[in-house]
Design an enzyme around this catalytic site. Structure first.
Site, PDB file in Angstrom:
ATOM      1  N   ARG A  99       0.890  -1.265  -0.278  1.00  0.00           N
ATOM      2  CA  ARG A  99      -0.338   0.635   0.187  1.00  0.00           C
ATOM      3  C   ARG A  99       0.646   1.521   0.370  1.00  0.00           C
ATOM      4  NH1 ARG A  99      -4.130  -2.358  -2.088  1.00  0.00           N
ATOM      5  NH2 ARG A  99      -5.168  -3.754  -0.507  1.00  0.00           N
ATOM      6  N   ASN A 124       0.670  -2.636  -7.650  1.00  0.00           N
ATOM      7  CA  ASN A 124      -0.595  -1.824  -7.993  1.00  0.00           C
ATOM      8  C   ASN A 124      -0.753  -1.265  -6.258  1.00  0.00           C
ATOM      9  OD1 ASN A 124      -0.440  -4.173  -6.352  1.00  0.00           O
ATOM     10  ND2 ASN A 124      -2.956  -3.494  -5.874  1.00  0.00           N
ATOM     11  N   HIS A 161      -2.704 -13.465 -12.614  1.00  0.00           N
ATOM     12  CA  HIS A 161      -3.637 -13.313 -11.683  1.00  0.00           C
ATOM     13  C   HIS A 161      -4.154 -14.240 -13.069  1.00  0.00           C
ATOM     14  CE1 HIS A 161      -6.378 -11.749  -9.199  1.00  0.00           C
ATOM     15  NE2 HIS A 161      -7.673 -11.842 -10.503  1.00  0.00           N
ATOM     16  N   HIS A 203      -2.071 -17.547  -6.432  1.00  0.00           N
ATOM     17  CA  HIS A 203      -3.280 -17.600  -5.684  1.00  0.00           C
ATOM     18  C   HIS A 203      -4.105 -18.325  -6.917  1.00  0.00           C
ATOM     19  CE1 HIS A 203      -4.862 -14.288  -8.118  1.00  0.00           C
ATOM     20  NE2 HIS A 203      -4.188 -13.606  -7.625  1.00  0.00           N
ATOM     21  N   ASP A 217      -0.476 -13.205  -0.263  1.00  0.00           N
ATOM     22  CA  ASP A 217      -1.859 -12.841  -0.500  1.00  0.00           C
ATOM     23  C   ASP A 217      -1.993 -11.630   0.001  1.00  0.00           C
ATOM     24  OD1 ASP A 217      -2.521 -11.240  -3.060  1.00  0.00           O
ATOM     25  OD2 ASP A 217      -4.407 -13.287  -3.417  1.00  0.00           O
ATOM     26  N   HIS A 230      -6.711  -3.869   4.194  1.00  0.00           N
ATOM     27  CA  HIS A 230      -8.141  -2.569   3.594  1.00  0.00           C
ATOM     28  C   HIS A 230      -8.608  -2.332   5.249  1.00  0.00           C
ATOM     29  CE1 HIS A 230      -8.609  -3.093  -0.757  1.00  0.00           C
ATOM     30  NE2 HIS A 230      -8.851  -4.728  -0.163  1.00  0.00           N
ATOM     31  N   GLY A 248      -9.900  -9.392  -0.976  1.00  0.00           N
ATOM     32  CA  GLY A 248      -8.683  -9.251   0.350  1.00  0.00           C
ATOM     33  C   GLY A 248      -8.446  -9.361   1.594  1.00  0.00           C
TER      34      GLY A 248
END
Length: 431
Positions: free
Chosen positions: A74, A104, A189, A241, A314, A318, A333
């Site tokens: 993040r 990301n 992914h 995953h 993974d 959040h 997630g």
């Protein structure tokens, strides 16, 4: 630091476990500065010389630190959810000594400056080792390939578009072909976007809850397509995953044909099934979604038989505002750094594989995929975890060191507790 003045620490009364060499024996280990200086069953049988610190492991397991090959940090951009510092603290508490971040972030890791930023912040925080992937395509838009060779030279551990599939077959073909020049792995992914617009696994439960579903075929079709492109190009390919029996079967067949493919999964796919969603429980909303019980069992079996090479957390932190929403609006997630080891140890306690085999999936296998060092070997970095594989406890997300607490495993009973985490000879976590 001068070797003669390097801090020396002796770890005594340990069960030494090293997947890389097959070692599983009682003994001791000596670190000097940041490296492993010696180890073995007979080390310090006649006592520890003066001037050496001692750590009594009291029969606990001493193994290479875990390597988590799929983490969302993040930072930069969403520091209210997690930072490199808080993720490092969480990783250390979970026995993870090296973690690899998805690209990301904001800005996206698709240029040299972004790769260097992650490396600089990791040096400043100086906790666990932090690496990053770079994006396969610019802005994660799936069209224009990044400067992969240059990014690799500056430290990118591999290439992935993170939470997005590289959906264009021509782009994926070029990426696989191009990556061969510098032996980089392309991490997918695996989800066909045209089939992946739903909110949970497709089936009776989704229909009952009135939620749109994502069929197994979304994953299977993308994996099968990509394997054909690997046949064309010879590029190294890693499916992230995995959640379905069908995708596992495709990977198993590809390996039997000798294709350069690997894959991972995460504990929630062999621990939970779609029933965990219950009555719209957003903490069980993940991408790809939790599947049927038969898929969960197939994933566990594929970890046990080695078809699935590696286990990753993974880790997807959040905040409350992103999760405590109607199911359709909540972000997918869960956090996973602090539960990776205990949840994975269930496979050992259930008799599906032995402890060395599990540690392979968490250490030497991801190291091999990414070209990292791992193992209890003289001269290797002293990246270590000490853990009790049998300690029973219940998961309490409120106690997590991660800044975010979004876990579906609240009050979940587990066995296995990290007691100490050591990076380059420095103890960075101790219970």
């Amino acid at each position: 630091m001068d070797a003669t003045n390097a801090r020396r620490v002796a770890y005594l009364n340990a069960r030494l476990l090293d997947p890389a060499s097959g070692l599983d024996a009682p003994g001791a280990l000596l670190t000097e500065g940041g490296t492993i200086a010696d180890l073995g069953p007979r080390l310090f049988k006649d006592g520890v010389p003066e001037g050496i610190e001692t750590v009594d492991c009291d029969g606990a397991c001493l193994a290479p630190g875990l390597i988590d090959m799929r983490v969302q940090l993040r930072e930069p951009g969403e520091e209210h959810k997690e930072t490199i510092a808080t993720a490092s603290d969480a990783a250390a508490a979970g026995g993870v000594t090296s973690m690899v971040a998805l690209p990301n972030t904001e800005p996206i890791v698709d240029d040299i400056a972004a790769v260097e930023y992650i490396a600089r912040r990791a040096r400043e925080v100086k906790r666990v080792k932090v690496y990053t992937y770079a994006a396969v395509t610019r802005r994660l838009e799936g069209q224009e390939i990044t400067e992969m060779g240059l990014l690799r030279d500056y430290g990118a551990a591999g290439f992935t578009d993170g939470l997005k599939a590289v959906a264009n077959a021509g782009v994926m073909r070029r990426a696989l072909s191009y990556s061969r020049a510098f032996d980089a792995v392309i991490i997918q992914h695996p989800e066909e976007p045209a089939l992946a617009g739903g909110l949970m696994n497709s089936g009776k439960l989704a229909t009952h809850l009135g939620l749109s579903g994502i069929p197994n075929q979304a994953e299977i079709i993308m994996v099968e397509r990509d394997l054909r492109l690997v046949e064309m190009t010879g590029g190294r390919y890693h499916a992230a995953h995995l959640s379905t029996a069908g995708a596992v079967e495709a990977i198993r067949a590809a390996k039997a044909r000798g294709l350069p493919v690997t894959c991972d999964t995460t504990p929630h796919y062999f621990t939970l099934d779609e029933g965990a969603v219950g009555d719209y429980r957003t903490f069980a909303k993940v991408s790809p979604p939790l599947r049927r019980e038969e898929d969960r069992a197939a994933i566990a079996e594929a970890v046990a038989d080695g078809t699935i090479d590696a286990l990753a957390s993974d880790h997807a932190p959040h905040d409350q505002d992103s999760k405590r929403l109607p199911f359709g609006l909540a972000e997918p997630g869960i956090v996973g750094l602090e539960t990776l080891l205990p949840l994975s140890l269930a496979l050992v306690h259930e008799g599906k594989l032995d402890l060395l085999e599990l540690l392979t999936r968490l250490t030497s296998a991801p190291a091999g995929i990414l070209g990292f060092q791992s193992g209890l070997t003289k001269g290797n970095p002293a990246d270590l975890v000490v853990f009790d594989p049998d300690r029973a406890w219940r998961i309490d997300p409120d106690s997590f060191l991660s800044k975010s607490k979004n876990s579906p495993f609240e009050d979940h009973a587990v066995r296995g507790k990290v007691l100490r985490c050591v990076v380059d000879g420095r103890t960075i976590y101790s219970e």
